[in-house]
Design a protein around this motif. Structure first.
Motif, short mmCIF file in Angstrom:
data_model
loop_
_atom_site.label_atom_id
_atom_site.label_comp_id
_atom_site.label_asym_id
_atom_site.label_seq_id
_atom_site.Cartn_x
_atom_site.Cartn_y
_atom_site.Cartn_z
N ALA A 1 16.83 14.84 -7.92
CA ALA A 1 17.56 15.25 -6.72
C ALA A 1 17.21 14.36 -5.53
N HIS A 2 16.04 13.72 -5.56
CA HIS A 2 15.61 12.98 -4.37
C HIS A 2 15.19 11.54 -4.64
N ASP A 3 15.35 11.08 -5.85
CA ASP A 3 15.00 9.69 -6.16
C ASP A 3 16.20 9.05 -6.87
N GLU A 4 16.67 7.96 -6.30
CA GLU A 4 17.85 7.27 -6.80
C GLU A 4 17.77 6.92 -8.29
N VAL B 1 9.91 2.33 -15.65
CA VAL B 1 8.53 2.70 -15.32
C VAL B 1 7.62 1.63 -15.91
N LEU B 2 6.75 1.12 -15.06
CA LEU B 2 5.90 -0.01 -15.45
C LEU B 2 4.50 0.45 -15.75
N MET B 3 3.93 -0.10 -16.80
CA MET B 3 2.57 0.27 -17.18
C MET B 3 1.56 -0.20 -16.13
N GLU B 4 1.89 -1.29 -15.45
CA GLU B 4 0.91 -1.90 -14.53
C GLU B 4 0.79 -1.18 -13.19
N TYR B 5 1.72 -0.31 -12.89
CA TYR B 5 1.66 0.31 -11.56
C TYR B 5 1.27 1.78 -11.69
N GLY B 6 0.47 2.24 -10.74
CA GLY B 6 0.07 3.65 -10.72
C GLY B 6 -0.61 4.00 -12.02
N ARG C 1 0.83 -1.19 0.00
CA ARG C 1 0.00 0.00 0.00
C ARG C 1 0.88 1.26 0.00
N SER C 2 0.59 2.20 -0.88
CA SER C 2 1.30 3.48 -0.89
C SER C 2 0.31 4.62 -0.94
N GLU C 3 0.50 5.55 -0.03
CA GLU C 3 -0.33 6.75 -0.08
C GLU C 3 0.39 7.81 -0.90
N VAL D 1 0.38 11.31 -13.43
CA VAL D 1 1.40 10.50 -12.76
C VAL D 1 0.90 10.11 -11.37
N PHE D 2 1.50 9.04 -10.85
CA PHE D 2 1.28 8.71 -9.45
C PHE D 2 2.58 8.97 -8.71
N THR D 3 2.51 9.70 -7.60
CA THR D 3 3.70 9.94 -6.79
C THR D 3 3.39 9.77 -5.31
N THR D 4 4.37 9.20 -4.59
CA THR D 4 4.22 9.11 -3.13
C THR D 4 4.86 10.33 -2.49
N ARG D 5 5.53 11.14 -3.30
CA ARG D 5 6.25 12.30 -2.77
C ARG D 5 5.83 13.60 -3.45
N TYR E 1 -1.79 0.32 -4.76
CA TYR E 1 -1.34 -0.98 -4.27
C TYR E 1 -0.42 -1.62 -5.29
N ARG E 2 0.55 -2.39 -4.77
CA ARG E 2 1.42 -3.17 -5.65
C ARG E 2 0.69 -4.39 -6.19
N LEU E 3 -0.31 -4.82 -5.44
CA LEU E 3 -1.05 -6.03 -5.77
C LEU E 3 -1.69 -5.92 -7.15
C1 ANZ Z 1 8.27 11.40 -7.38
C2 ANZ Z 1 9.21 10.92 -6.38
C3 ANZ Z 1 10.17 11.62 -5.71
C4 ANZ Z 1 9.01 9.59 -6.10
C5 ANZ Z 1 10.93 10.98 -4.77
C6 ANZ Z 1 9.73 8.89 -5.20
C7 ANZ Z 1 10.70 9.60 -4.53
P1 ANZ Z 1 5.97 3.09 -4.17
O1 ANZ Z 1 6.43 3.61 -2.84
O2 ANZ Z 1 6.53 1.78 -4.48
O3 ANZ Z 1 4.50 3.18 -4.33
N1 ANZ Z 1 6.49 5.39 -9.56
C8 ANZ Z 1 5.19 5.67 -9.69
N2 ANZ Z 1 4.62 4.92 -10.65
C9 ANZ Z 1 5.60 4.14 -11.14
C10 ANZ Z 1 5.63 3.17 -12.16
N3 ANZ Z 1 4.55 2.85 -12.86
N4 ANZ Z 1 6.80 2.54 -12.41
C11 ANZ Z 1 7.91 2.87 -11.69
N5 ANZ Z 1 7.94 3.80 -10.74
C12 ANZ Z 1 6.79 4.44 -10.46
O4 ANZ Z 1 6.63 4.04 -5.26
C13 ANZ Z 1 6.00 5.19 -5.72
C14 ANZ Z 1 7.02 6.03 -6.42
O5 ANZ Z 1 7.56 5.27 -7.50
C15 ANZ Z 1 6.41 7.26 -7.01
O6 ANZ Z 1 6.78 8.45 -6.27
C16 ANZ Z 1 7.13 7.40 -8.32
O7 ANZ Z 1 8.26 8.17 -8.01
C17 ANZ Z 1 7.50 6.00 -8.69
F1 ANZ Z 1 11.87 11.64 -4.10
O8 ANZ Z 1 7.34 10.32 -7.58
B1 ANZ Z 1 7.86 9.10 -6.98
#
Ligand code: ANZ
Ligand code: ZN
Ligand code: ZN
Length: 768
Positions: free
Chosen positions: A317-320, A303-308, A202-204, A220-224, A377-379
């Motif tokens: 700057a903040h994502d590896e 980046v996966l089509m199936e997620y988010g 689960r990710s909010e 887009v879907f972002t947790t951040r 959800y990852r599910l």
């Molecule tokens: C901007 C960002 C900044 C993110 C940051 C993370 C860190 P979890 O926690 O696993 O839910 N993401 C979203 N959809 C994706 C996809 N279809 N394929 C690959 N990566 C995807 O991960 C959510 C984070 O994974 C999202 O938040 C997005 O990157 C990425 F400092 O957005 B993040």
């Protein structure tokens, strides 16, 4: 007395004793339970084994014995299993036997499919799926291990686009998660609940729209969302529907080439994402809704089509992963969080702690009409279609006039047709389509010529509900009887391998929820208690056919007897961790039984008189009963056996053959060595089965004087207390502290850096 004395001089002879008691139990129907009006229903279930012609190996025996030991606390290709399980004296109620390949069973697996279909929880869709070129069938994500087929090990899994049946397990994500946190509903091993929690994932976060000139925005879907001011480019999955529209003429060839390459990869290794990043620029741009800047849109397979939403805002700057990508392709990196975790270069949010600002930033985006807070959800939904021969045909018919028509319940089972060649091929179409007589059927609705669905269902569907069938196995007019299910369900104690932590255990939980919601069962969690058993290795290495070190139980049982074999299996390590099977190890448990046998002989011939037993032996006796009782409940079989061995040693050292103590010793041995215990019991006098006798009790008053209570602190805070023997060593006290369940909750997943013991008072564990 003369007769007893002659009898008792014989040495312990397991073969005769085991044959005798197996025959007696069969005669007395000792393993058969009263299914309809049981006094104390206790559903003790062991994960059923995967059919194999060679029968059960020692790992299966280990697991079944452990489950059988627990059950005794409360009083086809399968032929071989049955024989073996009987030979170890397993207390299994054979009348309730089942095989999922039997049409009597799979008729109801098909019925289950229809219930899901009618509830709107089964649907068909075109989708990218994992395809094993060796199995020549689709695999669930759970069956792909690091890019390879779970069954074939070194076969790389490919991606294919196929029309498949799915079950909507994702609708239940929230409930599946919520129950994991409720120990009142589910008493499960933490390793298993953690695995499920991670799998559901689960990710909010938020969905945010990035406008594109002349097109729909990219969502887009972002947790951040707090990092949105640092989003300097976007990345779409190569399969994203907007790829074509966004691609500029000069990038056309490069994009095409990249999309093609990505399609050949399997989904799982893309998910792992540890490989070097690759990608391609589409030539298109979008607008960052926070900064108003125009940012480039790229494609990348990380980046996966199936997620988010299949698209991300990249914040290098903040994502590896984004940083690695930006460095490789020379894209901008703009830090928006300082070393203190506060926002910078983020307009109205500058200076605020980043994570705390998330709700306000989501609200700010919502006000601008640029985004909304969401949960992801990852599910994934459960793909249940398989293109092989073996399996229950999915009970669906396709009619040109009526569309998709479920097979009416009264026409079940849809039997597997006879086929000359039932090997799957590379076409992606099930071999069942080759039998035309079977394939074409009259439509159940209009009677016109229609076609059958040719996929069969996943074997995980068979196993997801078998626990409901066992108590009702004799009924042919219903899958599970409502009364029986109410009496026996949910399963009281379930034991199985942790390799099923996500697949089988998650699917079973999901189906129970569906059946519950449809009013078929009145519980929604199928397994009240679950414990994963460990694995057995041989001489330190994994057992495998190629190594030639697979332990075949039959030979050991022939040499040592089933009781010794059972005892050794349960003694060779903690049941939940497993252990190392060594040939030389089995003689110890056998010697122990020989000595118990001699002790029983002494009790019959010359028992110690009342009052002649030293106090210290009495204390040891009561301590042992208490420890064994608790250990058995906690599946700590190895320490329970060790305690019984110690008790026997104490008796021998003091030359005590006190009848009540020896009777208790035999009672406590009974779950491990049922035949041996019955025989000793009979010789000791009682004329009822030992399994009808009461479990021994202990006198707490006798024990308190010899104990002290030690406080357990974690990082200086008092968290628990344990009772230990007054003369326990520091080592034993540390061990007791580290095994205490309450303490474990506070130190789980952390390294214990320091252990401080204040003698007679407290233990302080420093973790970090
Ligand atoms: C901007 C960002 C900044 C993110 C940051 C993370 C860190 P979890 O926690 O696993 O839910 N993401 C979203 N959809 C994706 C996809 N279809 N394929 C690959 N990566 C995807 O991960 C959510 C984070 O994974 C999202 O938040 C997005 O990157 C990425 F400092 O957005 B993040
Ligand atoms: Zn395979
Ligand atoms: Zn029709």
């Amino acid at each position: 007395m003369t007769q007893t004395q002659t009898v008792s001089q014989e040495p312990y002879a397991p073969e005769a004793i085991e044959a005798k008691w197996q025959a007696r139990w069969a005669e007395a129907h000792a393993n058969e339970t009263d299914l309809d009006t049981p006094a104390r229903p206790f559903y003790n279930l062991m994960m059923f084994p995967y059919p194999s012609a060679e029968g059960l190996h020692v790992g299966n025996m280990f697991a079944f014995t452990g489950s059988d030991v627990f059950g005794r606390l409360i009083p086809r290709n399968i032929e071989n299993f049955r024989r073996q399980l009987r030979r170890i004296g397993g207390m299994f109620d054979w009348r309730q036997e089942l095989a999922t390949t039997d049409p009597r069973y799979y008729k109801w697996t098909q019925w289950l499919f229809l219930q899901l279909y009618q509830a709107g929880k089964a649907y068909k869709k075109m989708g990218m799926v994992n395809w094993c070129p060796e199995c020549k069938t689709v695999l669930a994500n759970e069956q792909v291990i690091a890019g390879f087929c779970e069954r074939h090990g070194d076969t790389k899994v490919e991606q294919r686009r196929l029309d498949q049946w799915y079950f909507k397990i994702t609708d239940y994500a929230e409930r599946l998660l919520a129950n994991l946190d409720d120990p009142g509903v589910m008493d499960w091993s933490t390793t298993t609940t953690t695995a499920q929690r991670n799998w559901i994932g689960r990710s909010e976060g938020a969905e945010v729209d990035f406008p594109v000139e002349g097109h729909d925005p990219i969502r887009v879907f972002t947790t951040r969302p707090d990092t949105i001011f640092g989003a300097t480019f976007m990345v779409l999955a190569p399969e994203h529907p907007m790829v074509v529209a966004l691609t500029s003429d000069d990038q056309h060839d490069a994009v095409d080439h990249y999309v093609e390459r990505a399609a050949a990869e399997d989904l799982v290794s893309r998910r792992v994402g540890e490989r070097e990043k690759t990608g391609v620029f589409t030539g298109g741009y979008a607008v960052n809704p926070a900064t108003g800047n125009s940012i480039p849109v790229w494609l990348a397979d990380y980046v996966l089509m199936e997620y988010g939403t299949g698209a991300i805002m990249a914040v290098p700057a903040h994502d590896e992963r984004d940083l690695e990508f930006a460095r490789k392709y020379g894209l901008d990196v703009v830090p928006v969080i300082d070393e203190d975790g506060r926002l910078q270069a983020s307009g109205p949010f500058d200076g605020r702690p980043a994570l705390e600002a998330i709700p306000d930033i989501i609200r700010w985006l919502e006000d601008k009409g640029a985004g909304t807070g969401t949960v992801q959800y990852r599910l994934y939904d459960w793909c249940i279609s398989r293109q092989r021969y073996w399996g229950p045909p999915i009970p669906i018919i396709y009619c040109e006039a009526c569309g998709t028509v479920p097979v009416p319940e009264e026409q079940l089972p849809v039997l597997l047709p006879p086929l000359e060649d039932f090997r799957p091929d590379d076409s992606g179409v099930s071999p069942l389509a080759r039998n035309e007589e079977w394939y074409f059927v009259p439509c159940p609705e209009c009677g016109q010529r229609a076609r059958r669905e040719t996929d069969v269902s996943d074997t995980f569907l068979d196993s997801a509900w078998y626990y409901l069938r066992y108590p009702s196995a004799e009924f042919d007019d219903r899958p599970f009887d409502p009364d029986r299910t109410r009496t026996w369900g949910p399963v009281t104690n379930y034991i199985g391998g942790n390799e099923h932590a996500v697949l089988h255990l998650l699917y079973s939980r999901f189906l129970a929820m569906v059946l519950h919601d449809q009013g078929f069962i009145d519980f929604e969690e199928p397994f009240a208690k679950f414990r994963a058993h460990g694995l057995i290795v041989k001489d330190g290495s994994k057992m495998s056919k190629s190594r030639g070190n697979v332990v075949i139980p039959d030979e050991y049982i022939a040499t040592w007897g089933a009781d010794t074999f059972r005892l050794y299996l349960m003694f060779l390590g903690p049941f939940q961790e497993g252990g190392d099977f060594r040939d030389e190890g089995i003689s110890g448990p056998r010697r122990f039984l020989d000595r118990v046998w001699t002790m029983v002989t002494s009790v019959i011939a010359a028992p110690t008189e009342a009052g002649a037993t030293p106090q210290s032996v009495l204390v040891k006796w009561h301590q042992t009963v208490r420890q064994v009782t608790h250990d058995l409940e906690g599946l700590k079989y190895n320490t329970a056996i060790a305690a019984l061995m110690e008790l026997l040693n104490t008796l021998r050292e003091h030359h005590v053959a006190h009848r009540p103590i020896v009777e208790d010793l035999i009672l406590m041995l009974a779950p491990f060595c049922p035949h041996f215990a019955e025989e000793c019991w009979e010789r000791l006098g009682p004329d009822t089965s030992i399994f009808e006798a009461n479990w021994p009790g202990w006198d707490e008053r006798l024990l308190v004087e010899d104990e002290m209570e030690v406080v357990i602190q974690v990082n200086g805070k008092t968290r628990s207390r344990v009772a230990v023997a007054r003369d326990a060593t520091e080592e034993a006290i540390m061990e007791a502290a580290l095994a205490d369940p309450t303490t474990l909750r506070f130190i789980e997943g952390k390294a214990v850096r320091k252990r401080i013991y204040v003698p007679g008072r407290l233990v302080n564990l420093v973790v970090g």
